[in-house]
Design an enzyme around this catalytic site. Structure first.
Site, PDB file in Angstrom:
ATOM      1  N   HIS A  54       0.846  -1.185   0.000  1.00 12.76           N
ATOM      2  CA  HIS A  54       0.000   0.000   0.000  1.00 12.76           C
ATOM      3  C   HIS A  54       0.883   1.237   0.000  1.00 12.76           C
ATOM      4  CE1 HIS A  54      -3.861  -2.010   1.774  1.00 12.76           C
ATOM      5  NE2 HIS A  54      -3.265  -2.773   0.871  1.00 12.76           N
ATOM      6  N   GLU A  56       0.836   3.910   1.862  1.00 15.18           N
ATOM      7  CA  GLU A  56       1.284   4.331   3.186  1.00 15.18           C
ATOM      8  C   GLU A  56       2.445   3.473   3.689  1.00 15.18           C
ATOM      9  OE1 GLU A  56      -3.246   5.073   3.005  1.00 15.18           O
ATOM     10  OE2 GLU A  56      -1.831   3.581   2.267  1.00 15.18           O
ATOM     11  N   CYS A  84      -6.217   2.191   5.578  1.00 15.61           N
ATOM     12  CA  CYS A  84      -6.859   0.927   5.945  1.00 15.61           C
ATOM     13  C   CYS A  84      -6.320   0.492   7.307  1.00 15.61           C
ATOM     14  CB  CYS A  84      -6.560  -0.129   4.872  1.00 15.61           C
ATOM     15  SG  CYS A  84      -4.861  -0.767   4.934  1.00 15.61           S
ATOM     16  N   CYS A  87      -2.463  -0.102   7.298  1.00 12.94           N
ATOM     17  CA  CYS A  87      -1.680   1.127   7.190  1.00 12.94           C
ATOM     18  C   CYS A  87      -1.805   1.975   8.448  1.00 12.94           C
ATOM     19  CB  CYS A  87      -2.104   1.905   5.953  1.00 12.94           C
ATOM     20  SG  CYS A  87      -1.701   1.018   4.430  1.00 12.94           S
TER      21      CYS A  87
END
Length: 157
Positions: A54, A56, A84, A87
């Site tokens: 991801h 992040e 999410c 993250c």
């Protein structure tokens, strides 16, 4: 804050660039320390075949390498969408001071990125989760934990 708008715009631009590249979903992230970008990333789940790639997470890894520490005290994470659970947890582990995001969780859910089920799963006892989890105490399993804490050179985090 005007600088928030600038850094958030960069996170959104990264989301667009990453999405257009086909490397992953439409998510971008920027980490700022002392008013300067120290790391940025976009989602690379598809390109890397890694469900943890991801934006992040990529930005956190890059910022830690750039700053030479596993804690990001004094840093702000700018994300194109609300992080999410994975993250968000990584941001807590990294000791990020502040998170600013553009799109809400519900806006991401509207295009198929719904984290509600995962948030619910995390609130359940491990025995009630959809992934089978078993606590299996094993002789000697505590030994590495005890050795680590007894080592005067261990680095707490």
């Amino acid at each position: 804050m005007e600088s928030d708008d600038i850094f958030l715009a960069r996170a959104v631009e990264l989301a667009r660039l990453g999405s257009e590249s086909g490397e992953g979903g439409p998510f971008g992230a920027v980490i700022v320390h002392d008013g300067k970008i120290v790391a940025e990333a976009w989602n690379r789940v598809v390109a890397s075949h890694d469900p943890t790639a991801h934006a992040e997470i990529g930005a956190i890894r890059s910022a830690c390498a750039s700053l030479g520490h596993f804690h990001l005290a004094g840093c702000t994470l700018y994300a194109s969408s609300e992080p999410c659970p994975m993250c968000l947890s990584a941001a807590y582990w990294a000791r990020i001071e502040r998170i600013v995001f553009a799109n809400s969780r519900s806006e991401a859910a509207a295009i198929g990125f719904c984290d509600d089920e995962l948030y619910q799963e995390l609130n359940r006892h491990f025995s009630a989760r959809s992934i089978l989890m078993e606590h299996h105490p094993t002789p000697g399993a505590l030994s590495p934990l005890e050795s680590w804490v007894a080592n005067p050179r261990h680095v707490p985090y």
